[in-house]
Enzyme design. Structure first.
Site, PDB file in Angstrom:
ATOM      1  N   TRP A   1       9.135  18.607  -7.112  1.00  0.00           N
ATOM      2  CA  TRP A   1       8.861  17.268  -6.596  1.00  0.00           C
ATOM      3  C   TRP A   1      10.142  16.471  -6.454  1.00  0.00           C
ATOM      4  O   TRP A   1      11.170  16.821  -7.029  1.00  0.00           O
ATOM      5  CB  TRP A   1       7.791  16.533  -7.426  1.00  0.00           C
ATOM      6  CG  TRP A   1       8.050  16.338  -8.912  1.00  0.00           C
ATOM      7  CD1 TRP A   1       8.874  17.074  -9.710  1.00  0.00           C
ATOM      8  CD2 TRP A   1       7.437  15.356  -9.748  1.00  0.00           C
ATOM      9  NE1 TRP A   1       8.815  16.619 -10.998  1.00  0.00           N
ATOM     10  CE2 TRP A   1       7.943  15.559 -11.057  1.00  0.00           C
ATOM     11  CE3 TRP A   1       6.523  14.335  -9.540  1.00  0.00           C
ATOM     12  CZ2 TRP A   1       7.549  14.760 -12.141  1.00  0.00           C
ATOM     13  CZ3 TRP A   1       6.148  13.548 -10.615  1.00  0.00           C
ATOM     14  CH2 TRP A   1       6.651  13.758 -11.894  1.00  0.00           C
ATOM     15  N   ASN A   2      10.046  15.409  -5.640  1.00  0.00           N
ATOM     16  CA  ASN A   2      11.215  14.576  -5.338  1.00  0.00           C
ATOM     17  C   ASN A   2      10.857  13.111  -5.499  1.00  0.00           C
ATOM     18  O   ASN A   2       9.693  12.729  -5.376  1.00  0.00           O
ATOM     19  CB  ASN A   2      11.646  14.768  -3.876  1.00  0.00           C
ATOM     20  CG  ASN A   2      11.995  16.190  -3.548  1.00  0.00           C
ATOM     21  OD1 ASN A   2      12.956  16.739  -4.071  1.00  0.00           O
ATOM     22  ND2 ASN A   2      11.210  16.819  -2.681  1.00  0.00           N
TER      23      ASN A   2
ATOM     24  N   HIS B   1      11.135   0.296   7.279  1.00  0.00           N
ATOM     25  CA  HIS B   1      11.260   0.406   8.738  1.00  0.00           C
ATOM     26  C   HIS B   1      12.132   1.605   9.093  1.00  0.00           C
ATOM     27  O   HIS B   1      13.137   1.490   9.780  1.00  0.00           O
ATOM     28  CB  HIS B   1      11.796  -0.904   9.319  1.00  0.00           C
ATOM     29  CG  HIS B   1      10.884  -2.060   9.029  1.00  0.00           C
ATOM     30  ND1 HIS B   1      10.002  -2.572   9.958  1.00  0.00           N
ATOM     31  CD2 HIS B   1      10.670  -2.753   7.889  1.00  0.00           C
ATOM     32  CE1 HIS B   1       9.297  -3.552   9.403  1.00  0.00           C
ATOM     33  NE2 HIS B   1       9.695  -3.683   8.143  1.00  0.00           N
TER      34      HIS B   1
ATOM     35  N   HIS C   1       7.327   4.135  12.212  1.00  0.00           N
ATOM     36  CA  HIS C   1       6.845   3.161  11.230  1.00  0.00           C
ATOM     37  C   HIS C   1       6.030   2.049  11.870  1.00  0.00           C
ATOM     38  O   HIS C   1       5.995   1.902  13.089  1.00  0.00           O
ATOM     39  CB  HIS C   1       8.008   2.602  10.406  1.00  0.00           C
ATOM     40  CG  HIS C   1       8.918   1.678  11.158  1.00  0.00           C
ATOM     41  ND1 HIS C   1      10.035   2.104  11.809  1.00  0.00           N
ATOM     42  CD2 HIS C   1       8.868   0.331  11.356  1.00  0.00           C
ATOM     43  CE1 HIS C   1      10.636   1.083  12.380  1.00  0.00           C
ATOM     44  NE2 HIS C   1       9.943  -0.015  12.128  1.00  0.00           N
TER      45      HIS C   1
ATOM     46  N   ASP D   1       5.075  -2.025  11.958  1.00  0.00           N
ATOM     47  CA  ASP D   1       5.529  -3.396  11.687  1.00  0.00           C
ATOM     48  C   ASP D   1       4.310  -4.280  11.418  1.00  0.00           C
ATOM     49  O   ASP D   1       3.427  -4.403  12.275  1.00  0.00           O
ATOM     50  CB  ASP D   1       6.251  -3.991  12.907  1.00  0.00           C
ATOM     51  CG  ASP D   1       7.655  -3.444  13.122  1.00  0.00           C
ATOM     52  OD1 ASP D   1       8.177  -2.746  12.234  1.00  0.00           O
ATOM     53  OD2 ASP D   1       8.213  -3.738  14.193  1.00  0.00           O
TER      54      ASP D   1
ATOM     55  N   HIS E   1       6.528  -9.199   8.825  1.00  0.00           N
ATOM     56  CA  HIS E   1       7.899  -8.710   9.056  1.00  0.00           C
ATOM     57  C   HIS E   1       8.753  -9.783   9.741  1.00  0.00           C
ATOM     58  O   HIS E   1       9.956  -9.842   9.536  1.00  0.00           O
ATOM     59  CB  HIS E   1       7.846  -7.445   9.910  1.00  0.00           C
ATOM     60  CG  HIS E   1       9.171  -6.885  10.312  1.00  0.00           C
ATOM     61  ND1 HIS E   1      10.228  -6.742   9.433  1.00  0.00           N
ATOM     62  CD2 HIS E   1       9.633  -6.413  11.503  1.00  0.00           C
ATOM     63  CE1 HIS E   1      11.258  -6.210  10.067  1.00  0.00           C
ATOM     64  NE2 HIS E   1      10.935  -6.018  11.327  1.00  0.00           N
TER      65      HIS E   1
ATOM     66  N   HIS F   1       8.950  -8.756  18.605  1.00  0.00           N
ATOM     67  CA  HIS F   1       8.734  -9.119  17.203  1.00  0.00           C
ATOM     68  C   HIS F   1       8.240 -10.561  17.103  1.00  0.00           C
ATOM     69  O   HIS F   1       7.266 -10.853  16.403  1.00  0.00           O
ATOM     70  CB  HIS F   1      10.032  -8.956  16.406  1.00  0.00           C
ATOM     71  CG  HIS F   1      10.422  -7.536  16.128  1.00  0.00           C
ATOM     72  ND1 HIS F   1      11.080  -6.748  17.041  1.00  0.00           N
ATOM     73  CD2 HIS F   1      10.237  -6.757  15.034  1.00  0.00           C
ATOM     74  CE1 HIS F   1      11.292  -5.547  16.516  1.00  0.00           C
ATOM     75  NE2 HIS F   1      10.785  -5.525  15.297  1.00  0.00           N
TER      76      HIS F   1
HETATM   77 MN    MN Z   1      10.244  -2.268  12.212  1.00  0.00          MN
END
Ligand code: MN
Length: 257
Positions: free
Chosen positions: A61-62, A69, A73, A75, A79, A207
């Site tokens: 495992w990590n 972002h 991904h 938003d 944001h 945005h």
């Molecule tokens: Mn973004």
């Protein structure tokens, strides 16, 4: 037959295909680079905890290191400052994460002009052929930019004047936010706004207007060429990061063949 049984029969029988629109997450996954004095996100990273060794003999495992972002991904409204009183990523209703999607393909135009901007008239031309944008659905903007996604420099395409990547005009972003029925826009580039959008008025209009209207963004999509112009169903569930502004997301599309 019930609707869900019909869906499963379609998946089993191959009449419904599942198309992965997600870029793999790795240290080499391109990320946004803001100029000074702005703070930047970290690249994706893994730190090994154990791998069938003294630290854990039977398991691997990590820890993951990532920005919200990073890579493909989601938003969330919060944001952006215009959406600061809106939903954080954990508050997005699950019902909205399964939605119809249409693909507006401007690849030819972007081939001639990497700074190409989608205008309302382009959407109107698209609607004249394919019908109205879907209520509560995604507008996915196909630009061909995913072909550059294995190389950070090619993907960001920056020179001394800044990044040159396609996006949406100020007027089209305002229209998508305030007048169109979509819940958001999905793009193949590092963010929903064009590379030159820092110089627009308002800056970063996708945005500013869409998140300000409580709508959403999806970025760094790929395989949009495998989707029909209309008729796909997109499943795009971000991690429910409490208070988070966004999240890496595995975006899947159901396509009827
Ligand atoms: Mn973004």
């Amino acid at each position: 037959m019930s609707v869900l049984k019909a869906l499963l029969a379609g998946l089993t029988g191959g009449t419904i295909e599942v198309v992965d629109l997600t870029a793999p997450l790795a240290a080499s996954t391109p990320i946004l680079q803001l100029p000074p004095p702005f703070a930047n996100t970290i690249p994706f990273g893994l730190t090994e905890i154990s791998r069938y060794d003294d630290r854990g003999p039977a398991w691997y495992w990590n820890d993951i290191h990532t920005g919200e972002h990073t890579g493909t991904h989601f938003d969330a409204p919060v944001h952006w400052v215009t959406g600061r009183d809106g939903e954080d990523v954990s508050q997005v209703p699950p019902r909205k994460l399964v939605a119809p999607a249409v693909v507006v393909d401007v690849t030819d135009r972007v081939g001639e002009d990497p700074d190409f901007l989608l205008e309302v008239e382009h959407i109107r031309e698209w609607e004249a052929v394919h019908g109205p944008l879907p209520e509560g659905g995604w507008l996915l903007l196909r630009t061909g930019w995913d072909a550059r996604s294995s190389d950070q420099a090619e993907f960001l395409n920056a020179d001394e004047t800044g990044p040159h990547t396609p996006g949406v005009s100020v007027a089209a972003a305002k229209w998508l936010a305030e007048e169109s029925p979509v819940i958001g826009i999905g793009v193949e580039t590092v963010g929903t706004d064009a590379g030159a959008a820092h110089s627009f008025d308002p800056a970063f209009p996708c945005h500013s207007y869409l998140l300000g209207a409580g709508k959403y963004g999806l970025t760094q999509l790929r395989n949009l060429d495998r989707l029909p112009a209309t008729g796909a169903v997109v499943i795009a569930p971000p991690l429910p990061i409490a208070g988070g502004s966004g999240s890496p997301v595995r975006v899947l599309a159901l396509v009827e063949k």
